[in-house]
Structures are given as C-alpha cells and as structure tokens.
Design a protein around this motif. Sequence first.
Motif, mmCIF file in Angstrom:
data_model
loop_
_atom_site.group_PDB
_atom_site.id
_atom_site.type_symbol
_atom_site.label_atom_id
_atom_site.label_comp_id
_atom_site.label_asym_id
_atom_site.label_seq_id
_atom_site.Cartn_x
_atom_site.Cartn_y
_atom_site.Cartn_z
ATOM 1 N N TYR A 240 0.827 -1.197 0.000
ATOM 2 C CA TYR A 240 0.000 0.000 0.000
ATOM 3 C C TYR A 240 0.868 1.256 0.000
ATOM 4 O O TYR A 240 1.902 1.291 0.685
ATOM 5 C CB TYR A 240 -0.889 0.022 1.245
ATOM 6 N N PRO A 241 0.470 2.299 -0.719
ATOM 7 C CA PRO A 241 1.211 3.568 -0.629
ATOM 8 C C PRO A 241 1.104 4.126 0.793
ATOM 9 O O PRO A 241 0.007 4.358 1.307
ATOM 10 C CB PRO A 241 0.473 4.474 -1.625
ATOM 11 N N VAL A 242 2.248 4.309 1.427
ATOM 12 C CA VAL A 242 2.307 4.901 2.770
ATOM 13 C C VAL A 242 3.373 5.990 2.713
ATOM 14 O O VAL A 242 4.545 5.758 3.006
ATOM 15 C CB VAL A 242 2.629 3.838 3.842
ATOM 16 N N PHE A 243 2.945 7.155 2.245
ATOM 17 C CA PHE A 243 3.838 8.280 2.024
ATOM 18 C C PHE A 243 4.976 7.862 1.087
ATOM 19 O O PHE A 243 4.694 7.416 -0.011
ATOM 20 C CB PHE A 243 4.303 8.852 3.362
ATOM 21 N N ALA A 244 6.236 7.942 1.486
ATOM 22 C CA ALA A 244 7.321 7.611 0.553
ATOM 23 C C ALA A 244 7.503 6.111 0.377
ATOM 24 O O ALA A 244 8.164 5.666 -0.562
ATOM 25 C CB ALA A 244 8.637 8.226 1.036
ATOM 26 N N ALA A 245 6.916 5.326 1.273
ATOM 27 C CA ALA A 245 7.131 3.878 1.265
ATOM 28 C C ALA A 245 5.924 3.145 0.679
ATOM 29 O O ALA A 245 4.872 3.729 0.422
ATOM 30 C CB ALA A 245 7.401 3.393 2.691
ATOM 31 N N ARG A 246 6.116 1.849 0.470
ATOM 32 C CA ARG A 246 5.015 0.957 0.097
ATOM 33 C C ARG A 246 5.095 -0.228 1.053
ATOM 34 O O ARG A 246 6.058 -0.995 1.028
ATOM 35 C CB ARG A 246 5.128 0.510 -1.362
ATOM 36 N N LEU A 247 4.076 -0.362 1.892
ATOM 37 C CA LEU A 247 4.122 -1.339 2.971
ATOM 38 C C LEU A 247 3.052 -2.412 2.803
ATOM 39 O O LEU A 247 1.942 -2.133 2.343
ATOM 40 C CB LEU A 247 3.898 -0.656 4.330
ATOM 41 N N THR A 248 3.395 -3.625 3.215
ATOM 42 C CA THR A 248 2.378 -4.662 3.365
ATOM 43 C C THR A 248 1.595 -4.388 4.649
ATOM 44 O O THR A 248 2.009 -3.580 5.493
ATOM 45 C CB THR A 248 3.017 -6.054 3.469
ATOM 46 N N HIS A 249 0.491 -5.089 4.791
ATOM 47 C CA HIS A 249 -0.284 -4.951 6.025
ATOM 48 C C HIS A 249 0.556 -5.351 7.231
ATOM 49 O O HIS A 249 0.483 -4.718 8.299
ATOM 50 C CB HIS A 249 -1.548 -5.811 5.935
ATOM 51 N N ARG A 250 1.354 -6.395 7.096
ATOM 52 C CA ARG A 250 2.195 -6.839 8.208
ATOM 53 C C ARG A 250 3.197 -5.750 8.609
ATOM 54 O O ARG A 250 3.398 -5.484 9.796
ATOM 55 C CB ARG A 250 2.942 -8.116 7.819
ATOM 56 N N GLU A 251 3.837 -5.139 7.631
ATOM 57 C CA GLU A 251 4.811 -4.088 7.922
ATOM 58 C C GLU A 251 4.147 -2.890 8.586
ATOM 59 O O GLU A 251 4.695 -2.303 9.538
ATOM 60 C CB GLU A 251 5.526 -3.689 6.632
#
Length: 283
Positions: A240-251
């Motif tokens: 998922y787009p999370v500002f500058a990062a792309r995170l999985t739900h786990r992360e």
Amino acid sequence: MPSALCLLHANCQGDALRPLLENSPAFSRFFRIRQYVNYTRQSIAEADLKQCALFLYQRLAPRWGALSTEQLLPRLSPSCQVVEIPNLFFKGYWPFWTNAIKAVNFADSLLERLLAQGLAPEEVLHLYLRGDPALLGDVAAVAEDSLTREEAKEAHAPIRCASLLRERWRDEQLFITVNHPGKTLLFHVADCLLRLLGLGRLPEDARRTYVHPQEDFWLPIHPALGPLLGLPFAARERRYPVFAARLTHREYTSCYLACRRHGVTDLLNLLRTLSPCGKMCAA
C-alpha cells in the motif's frame, strides 16, 4: 461576466472534490471556490456568506454552534443556492478502526485489546495476523452496519452514494481510509452535483488527469478480510502507498506496534520518515 462566489464548507473530502469542480469548465465558468474547513472550526467571513451564490456544505449538528447547519444557512443571502454534499464514511474494510482510543493515529480496537491482555508485541502481531475468525469477530456485521448508517444519513439528501457503495464495495476498493473516499465515489459526487446545478457531467479530461490529494496514504486492509468478505484486493502481499514507502499490512502493523511499545502517538509522522524501500519498523 465575473464568476460568482462558491463557498465549500467541508472536511478533508472537500480537498478531494474541489479540483474536480475547478477542472470542470461548465462549473468554473460560473463559480470560483473559496474553501472553509469545518472540522477545524474555521470561521466563515460574514462578507463571504452575504456574497455567496452557491453554498456547498456537509451537514453539521447543533453542537457545532455558529458553524452548525441550522445557524449557518439563515446567514446566507436569500438568492444563494444551497446544496448539501456527502460526508462519506465506511468501516467495512477496517472493522477494527476506532476513534475511542487516542493513544495512536488510526487506532485498531483488536490490536489494543490484545495489548491490554499484557501480551508482548511479537505475540500480538502473531495472533493478529493469523486472522482466526473467532478472534476477528463478525466483520460482515460491521460492514453491514456501516452501510446502513450511510443509507440513513442520506435518506433525504440530494446526492446519494450508499447504493453505489453497497453494490460495488466488494468488487473494488472504494475508500482509501475510513473517511477518504476514492476516485469512483468522488467522480460520482461531482457528477451528481453538476447535474443538480444543470451543468452536465464531469468531463473525461477531468477524470483522466485527476490526482487524488489523499492517495499518498492508503490504510492497509487486514488480509484475512479477503476470504471472509470476498475482497479480491485484500491480499497478504499487497503493498500500500504509505507516504514515501510501500508497505504490506504486516509491515504497517509492525509500525503500529512499535509506536505503542515506545509511547509514540503520532503513527503518521513515523510512517512519513520511512525510506522509499519501506523498511519495516521493529515492533
């Protein structure tokens, strides 16, 4: 002929709707928008209320005092056209979201319940991600309750979205967070509003070039909801787009638990500091 003043009195959903209207030539030919943010209790200049030709607003209850709908509308000019716009909200994708816990942004009631049992963050993460239906509870009932609330809210409203939400929420992700509708719903609202004003529909160019102002943060969906609710987009490996990062739900959940372990309430600020590679927070 100079354009007339349109006041947009809304929450963050006004930020998302405004560019669609301003990029509709039929609308911008007649109106210029001045936006006031309702949830910050930003006061509206009396001169603006008197000069307003079109007032677009989200309904506010009497507890909002001078900014409540019942007190604002009588202050407008009798010639002002008034249109209520939706204040959309949906918990179906995030059944554990709660605003009753102030310890962290986007509080998760299930994570908080597990933490309250005295479990270590590692144990909480394991149980939470395992997604045992008995632990998750009746997530379908939460979604249905949220849909029913949206239907009740718009029973007498000029712009209605609940039927579209009910029809399509499982087929495509219609919300980015609980109170940030995605493009499909925003285009629907803009279309309905333009039709109400006799200004046609949203141009294809406006749809194609639209950049959602809140698309830099998508609240991750628990992957267990994929099979439980029939959500094809709620995959475990989805980033998922999370500002500058792309995170999985786990992360993302690991970052949440890291905040709770260290007493950090501003989860969003922590997420903004992540590198583009999306290095996982240590819970």
